[in-house]
Design a protein around this motif. Structure first.
Motif, PDB file in Angstrom:
ATOM      1  N   PRO A   1       0.697  -1.133  -0.023  1.00 16.01           N
ATOM      2  CA  PRO A   1      -0.108  -0.061  -0.078  1.00 16.01           C
ATOM      3  C   PRO A   1       0.934   1.282   0.014  1.00 16.01           C
ATOM      4  O   PRO A   1       1.962   1.169   0.392  1.00 16.01           O
ATOM      5  N   PRO A   2       0.270   2.216  -0.393  1.00 18.79           N
ATOM      6  CA  PRO A   2       1.053   3.829  -0.318  1.00 18.79           C
ATOM      7  C   PRO A   2       0.943   4.200   1.052  1.00 18.79           C
ATOM      8  O   PRO A   2      -0.109   3.687   1.681  1.00 18.79           O
ATOM      9  N   LEU A   3       1.614   5.191   1.396  1.00 17.61           N
ATOM     10  CA  LEU A   3       1.472   5.776   2.683  1.00 17.61           C
ATOM     11  C   LEU A   3       1.521   7.424   2.567  1.00 17.61           C
ATOM     12  O   LEU A   3       2.469   7.944   1.826  1.00 17.61           O
ATOM     13  N   GLY A   4       0.397   7.941   3.077  1.00 18.11           N
ATOM     14  CA  GLY A   4       0.184   9.434   2.655  1.00 18.11           C
ATOM     15  C   GLY A   4       0.013  10.086   4.177  1.00 18.11           C
ATOM     16  O   GLY A   4       0.270   9.621   5.162  1.00 18.11           O
ATOM     17  N   PRO A   5      -0.263  11.423   4.272  1.00 16.95           N
ATOM     18  CA  PRO A   5      -0.643  12.079   5.376  1.00 16.95           C
ATOM     19  C   PRO A   5      -1.563  11.373   6.296  1.00 16.95           C
ATOM     20  O   PRO A   5      -2.505  11.128   6.358  1.00 16.95           O
ATOM     21  N   ASN A   6      -1.075  11.521   7.620  1.00 16.59           N
ATOM     22  CA  ASN A   6      -2.065  10.820   8.886  1.00 16.59           C
ATOM     23  C   ASN A   6      -2.341   9.517   8.464  1.00 16.59           C
ATOM     24  O   ASN A   6      -3.254   9.029   8.950  1.00 16.59           O
TER      25      ASN A   6
ATOM     26  N   GLU B   1      -6.914  12.833  -5.347  1.00 16.96           N
ATOM     27  CA  GLU B   1      -5.513  12.034  -5.371  1.00 16.96           C
ATOM     28  C   GLU B   1      -5.333  10.872  -4.407  1.00 16.96           C
ATOM     29  O   GLU B   1      -4.868   9.616  -4.671  1.00 16.96           O
ATOM     30  N   LEU B   2      -5.635  11.126  -3.178  1.00 16.63           N
ATOM     31  CA  LEU B   2      -5.600  10.067  -2.254  1.00 16.63           C
ATOM     32  C   LEU B   2      -6.460   8.987  -2.199  1.00 16.63           C
ATOM     33  O   LEU B   2      -6.023   8.098  -2.051  1.00 16.63           O
ATOM     34  N   GLY B   3      -7.919   9.426  -2.620  1.00 15.02           N
ATOM     35  CA  GLY B   3      -8.848   8.388  -2.679  1.00 15.02           C
ATOM     36  C   GLY B   3      -8.453   7.666  -4.054  1.00 15.02           C
ATOM     37  O   GLY B   3      -8.608   6.190  -4.105  1.00 15.02           O
ATOM     38  N   ALA B   4      -7.792   8.137  -5.175  1.00 19.92           N
ATOM     39  CA  ALA B   4      -7.623   7.307  -6.373  1.00 19.92           C
ATOM     40  C   ALA B   4      -6.431   6.163  -6.261  1.00 19.92           C
ATOM     41  O   ALA B   4      -6.499   5.180  -6.971  1.00 19.92           O
ATOM     42  N   ARG B   5      -5.675   5.977  -5.075  1.00 15.65           N
ATOM     43  CA  ARG B   5      -4.910   5.025  -4.919  1.00 15.65           C
ATOM     44  C   ARG B   5      -5.539   3.875  -4.513  1.00 15.65           C
ATOM     45  O   ARG B   5      -5.241   2.728  -4.567  1.00 15.65           O
ATOM     46  N   HIS B   6      -6.955   3.924  -3.980  1.00 14.55           N
ATOM     47  CA  HIS B   6      -7.732   2.854  -3.619  1.00 14.55           C
ATOM     48  C   HIS B   6      -8.310   2.113  -5.087  1.00 14.55           C
ATOM     49  O   HIS B   6      -8.644   1.185  -5.018  1.00 14.55           O
TER      50      HIS B   6
ATOM     51  N   THR C   1     -13.264   0.666   1.639  1.00 20.75           N
ATOM     52  CA  THR C   1     -11.677   1.135   1.040  1.00 20.75           C
ATOM     53  C   THR C   1     -10.964  -0.154   0.735  1.00 20.75           C
ATOM     54  O   THR C   1     -11.277  -1.328   0.874  1.00 20.75           O
ATOM     55  N   ASN C   2      -9.869   0.220   0.042  1.00 21.13           N
ATOM     56  CA  ASN C   2      -8.851  -0.985  -0.180  1.00 21.13           C
ATOM     57  C   ASN C   2      -7.667  -1.026   1.017  1.00 21.13           C
ATOM     58  O   ASN C   2      -8.050  -0.501   1.879  1.00 21.13           O
TER      59      ASN C   2
END
Length: 449
Positions: free
Chosen positions: A66-71, A109-114, A176-177
């Protein structure tokens, strides 16, 4: 498990490792995860729901980390657990969850990762923190945690009153993924809670979804607001939701009126000190005659309940079967009482006689999972030794689909665990003295099988 994952776990679980040691240990390039695939969503077209087989649709694949983003936080789930949402995901009912992921992707963009061609399932976990993203200050690599499944950014104003009302609130691993049945999972930092120190990985990993759901339904002012002396009708009292409901009602000074489906389940609850149990099959209740409900059977059911209550109707109904039971639930609730509903495992289109609702000032209250505070308080009760896991069987990750099939066919009681990174059952206990002090009660609630 790759050698890189093996090495990372050895460091992450070492009592001598610092957060920096863990953060500096390389992540694996890929991981194993239980997934459904987007190109298989039509595989059960024309098949009756009961015959849709998760063993054909739920796979263990090698996928990207999985990617890692803010919080956000990357964890290594040591154990997870099965819930009905994994069953629904794997049979693509009532809709494909890939629709949730595409909707999430439209938010930015953050949602698109899923939005991927696979969906990693799982909404319960106990594990160890591996990485923390920008803005995370409460948690650090090496922390042992349990995870609740309320996935929310808290950007909407409604969420600050109750995060379950936030218009972008989701259930992790379902809407979510990057769910929990993977060697590495991504969660929001506000999903993490301290792992109860006396539990094994698989015990702690079986708590989050059903316990917090039951807590909100019964205890929280957002739903039931149960008080001492309340009588609570609990459907499916030996299942995942029901088993926690029985404990919460008794722990809070209430009286559980338990409904089960066999004499063996009656005996199990009797052995746990619960004598107010109705065997619905032995009583032969038939609340429906084809497409028509039978009020005479509601009345017969109510009469049986009053044998346990001294002639009173119940203050509250813990409702999750849905269509099959809802008419009866409304009928047997006392004047001014509450029917708390969180699910519809027997059908979503509920029917009831509204005269018994409005003329008697009863309330139907909807409840969905739990907010952070409610999940935290439920987890705290476990850490205090006041509420116990009801884990009755544990599968390996490669067997997750078998567990989903058992749940789909109702061939289970209690909670079904899944070992993810844990090598075997029984690992992860941090406080053995605390465990030994309550071991009899802890083991007793594992007998619901």
């Amino acid at each position: 498990m790759t050698s890189a994952m093996h090495d990372l776990l050895n460091v992450a679980l070492s009592p001598d490792a610092t957060p920096e040691d863990i953060a500096n240990t390389p992540l694996p390039e890929s991981m194993r995860a239980a997934v459904v695939r987007a190109d298989e969503v039509d595989m059960f077209d024309g098949v009756d729901s009961a015959d849709k087989d998760p063993r054909k649709s739920l796979h263990v694949d090698e996928v990207d980390l999985p990617p890692l983003g803010p919080n956000e936080v990357l964890i290594a789930p040591m154990a997870s657990a099965l819930n009905f949402n994994t069953v629904w995901t794997s049979i693509f009912e009532p809709m494909s969850t890939f629709g949730f992921l595409k909707r999430f992707a439209r938010e930015g963009e953050l949602g698109a990762r899923h939005d991927l061609p696979y969906h990693i399932v799982g909404s319960d976990a106990a594990g160890v923190v591996l990485r923390t993203g920008p803005g995370v200050t409460r948690w650090q690599p090496g922390d042992r945690v349990t995870v609740h499944c309320n996935y929310v950014d808290m950007e909407g104003p409604e969420g600050h009153d109750d995060s379950m009302i936030d218009d972008r609130q989701r259930i992790w691993g379902f809407e979510t993924n990057f769910g929990s049945m993977a060697e590495v999972s991504m969660v929001k930092a506000n999903q993490l809670m301290p792992m109860p120190t006396h539990l094994t990985w698989e015990e702690a990993g079986s708590l989050g979804l059903t316990l917090a759901t039951s807590y909100r339904m019964l205890v929280s002012q957002n739903a039931g607001g149960m008080k001492q002396g309340d009588t609570v009708l609990i459907w499916g009292a030996t299942g995942g939701l029901g088993g926690f409901a029985v404990q919460l009602v008794r722990n809070g000074g209430g009286i559980p009126i338990c409904v089960v489906s066999s004499p063996d389940k009656v005996e199990l609850l009797n052995d746990l000190g619960v004598d107010t149990v109705i065997d619905r099959k032995a009583e032969g209740y038939q609340f429906w005659d084809g497409d028509t409900q039978r009020p005479d059977e509601w009345k017969r059911f109510g009469k049986k309940i009053r044998e346990f209550t001294g002639g009173r109707d119940v203050d509250m109904v813990f409702e999750h079967p849905g269509r099959a039971t809802f008419g009866a639930s409304v009928f047997v609730t006392r004047k001014g009482g509450k029917i708390i509903t969180c699910a519809s495992t027997s059908g979503y289109m509920h029917e009831y006689d509204n005269r018994y609702l409005w003329m008697n000032l009863k309330s139907i209250v909807s409840s969905h999972f739990a907010n952070y505070k409610e999940a935290w308080e439920a987890n705290r009760l476990v850490d205090l030794g006041m509420i116990h896991p009801i884990l009755t069987r544990t599968y390996n990750l490669d067997e997750a689909a078998e567990g989903a099939w058992a749940m789909h066919t109702n061939a289970h009681t209690g909670k079904l665990g899944v070992l993810v990174n844990a090598r075997q059952e029984g690992e992860g206990v941090q406080d053995t003295a605390k465990r030994e002090a309550i071991i009899d009660d802890l083991n007793a609630w594992k007998t619901l099988q």
